[in-house]
Enzyme design. Sequence first.
Site, PDB file in Angstrom:
ATOM      1  CG  ASP A  18      52.280  -5.408  10.258  1.00 37.39           C
ATOM      2  OD1 ASP A  18      53.206  -4.770   9.746  1.00 37.39           O
ATOM      3  OD2 ASP A  18      51.721  -6.358   9.682  1.00 37.39           O
ATOM      4  CE  LYS A 104      52.518  -7.499   6.210  1.00 38.33           C
ATOM      5  NZ  LYS A 104      52.379  -6.421   7.196  1.00 38.33           N
ATOM      6  CB  CYS A 143      52.934  -9.818   9.853  1.00 32.96           C
ATOM      7  SG  CYS A 143      51.646  -9.685   8.587  1.00 32.96           S
TER       8      CYS A 143
END
Length: 199
Positions: A18, A104, A143
């Site tokens: 990310d 995701k 995450c």
Amino acid sequence: MKEKGLFPVPGDALVIVDAQNDFLSGGSLAVPQGEQVIPVVNQYLELFRTRRLPVFMTRDWHPPDHVSFLARGGVWPPHCVQGTLGAAFASEIELTGKETIISKADSRDRDSYSNFEETDLEDRLKNLGVRRVFLGGLATDYCVLNTVKDALKLGFEVVLLTDITRAVNVKPGDGERAEEEMIAQGARPADYGAVASRR
Ligand code: VGL
Ligand code: ZN
């Protein structure tokens, strides 16, 4: 038993979590000091690319009315909305197009912090014969934490790249606690100096 070295070899893959504009300064969910990771991400990309080892770029990829957003009773401001600049990878990251992108949390009514949840990351890694992942990114306490825990549960070895990992720290210390938890579960912390050394 002799411990395996940290230098990347066949069977290893790089997973950058990310590294998206919304998690960097100026973004809607800026992670403190998030932008510091970018030059080091580029060093890891170069190291794995030179060795022809697989690279995965993950991204938070929400619909505009995602359940995790405040307007829907969630805890986050809108962030990483599919197709927006905020959801794009930081432009300073030197990508070649050969990286595998994993998206995701892309369905309206479901959030997830693990890049293994409802994605094909596990299959892709296993199909490539990957047994060990070198992983870092944003954010430590969400995450990265949940992706590392799933990776370990699925039987991958994990090298946690601490110099490209930063925390949101909604509560002070969240990042440190997350790091301790990952290490307690078997992740091995390392920085670029350790990973790039052949010894
Ligand atoms: C994340 C908060 C909300 C992350 C994603 O990528 O760590 N954090 N959505
Ligand atoms: Zn999110």
